[in-house]
Design an enzyme around this catalytic site. Structure first.
Site, PDB file in Angstrom:
ATOM      1  N   SER A 102       0.851  -1.185   0.000  1.00 34.84           N
ATOM      2  CA  SER A 102       0.000   0.000   0.000  1.00 34.84           C
ATOM      3  C   SER A 102       0.894   1.245   0.000  1.00 34.84           C
ATOM      4  O   SER A 102       1.749   1.387  -0.870  1.00 34.84           O
ATOM      5  CB  SER A 102      -0.957  -0.049   1.197  1.00 34.84           C
ATOM      6  OG  SER A 102      -2.025   0.855   1.036  1.00 34.84           O
ATOM      7  N   HIS A 237      -7.551  -6.048   0.149  1.00 31.57           N
ATOM      8  CA  HIS A 237      -6.369  -5.194   0.279  1.00 31.57           C
ATOM      9  C   HIS A 237      -5.262  -5.880   1.077  1.00 31.57           C
ATOM     10  O   HIS A 237      -4.084  -5.739   0.760  1.00 31.57           O
ATOM     11  CB  HIS A 237      -6.769  -3.877   0.946  1.00 31.57           C
ATOM     12  CG  HIS A 237      -5.740  -2.802   0.825  1.00 31.57           C
ATOM     13  ND1 HIS A 237      -5.365  -2.254  -0.390  1.00 31.57           N
ATOM     14  CD2 HIS A 237      -4.984  -2.171   1.761  1.00 31.57           C
ATOM     15  CE1 HIS A 237      -4.435  -1.333  -0.196  1.00 31.57           C
ATOM     16  NE2 HIS A 237      -4.183  -1.268   1.099  1.00 31.57           N
TER      17      HIS A 237
END
Length: 253
Positions: A102, A237
């Site tokens: 991320s 994610h």
């Protein structure tokens, strides 16, 4: 007659611990090193534990000021300042790879660019995970200034949330939120500067159910002059929290 006093034997001074790196030292000489850059608000411990899946690899997690064991230090909210401060105190040990998840993917990318600009040894691979290519425009609300309740709600909706055990502890949440704010501010102030593709193989990872789209991940292709490989995993994610084994296979490859 004066008898000279014996001079005490001085051992080597203990090496100063690098505050940027968290890790568990291997008992044997590592075959390679993996330096992990955590996600927004992420703590190093989650990535340090990856060492159990990667035999012969010394795993370090990067800990920025204002996070984890450095929570008492002022956080840095400018990515250039983070990169300069990290490289002032850190020398990556070859052979090594950089991994970033991320926001950590963006940090690892900018660290690699700065290593190249300084003529320093580059990683054998740059592994970026669950983050759009850095040159893509970013549209969305400014998150760093949201009230606590709104910020927590957004984290739950968009990023899988704060782990339940942590979310149940108000003191832990109060400790984590400033780190999230600092990381979001770091992203909000980032401006990509073109400098050409890196002479480093690029590995791009993502979750099939993540909000980061395949097109956004494919756009990383322009940032390596060598090779770019893409791997998609089941999950969102934080796909590696669901099943670390296939991710470890790629990192060890």
């Amino acid at each position: 007659m004066i008898t000279p006093r014996p001079v005490p034997l001085l051992g080597a001074a203990p090496a100063r611990r690098n505050p940027w790196l968290n890790g568990r030292s291997l008992t044997a000489t590592p075959e390679r090193h993996l330096y992990c850059f955590p996600h927004s608000g992420g703590l190093p411990g989650e990535y340090v534990r990856w060492g159990q899946y990667l035999r012969g690899t010394q795993v370090y997690a990067v800990c920025m000021p204002g996070r984890g064991s450095r929570a008492a230090e002022p956080a840095l909210t400018d990515l250039d300042a983070v990169v300069r401060a990290l490289l002032t105190e850190t020398e990556f040990v070859a052979p090594y790879d950089l991994f970033g998840h991320s926001l950590g993917a963006l940090v690892a990318y900018e660290v690699t660019r700065e290593l190249a600009a300084r003529g320093l040894p580059l990683p054998e691979r740059l592994v970026v995970s669950a983050f759009p290519a850095p040159h893509l425009p970013r549209h969305g609300p400014q998150l760093s200034g949201l009230p606590d309740e709104e910020l927590i709600e957004l984290l739950n909706e968009r990023y899988g949330g704060i782990p339940p055990r942590t979310a149940a502890d108000p003191d832990m949440v109060a400790l984590l939120l400033p780190a999230f704010r600092a990381d979001f501010a770091l992203l909000e102030t980032y401006r990509h500067r073109e400098s050409g593709p890196l002479a480093v193989p690029l590995v791009v990872l993502g979750g099939e159910a993540d909000s980061v789209t395949p097109d956004q991940l494919d756009a990383w292709d322009r940032h390596s002059a060598v090779t770019v490989r893409r791997h998609a995993f089941s999950g969102g994610h934080f796909y590696f929290r669901d099943d670390m084994a296939p991710v470890a296979a790629v990192l060890a490859g």
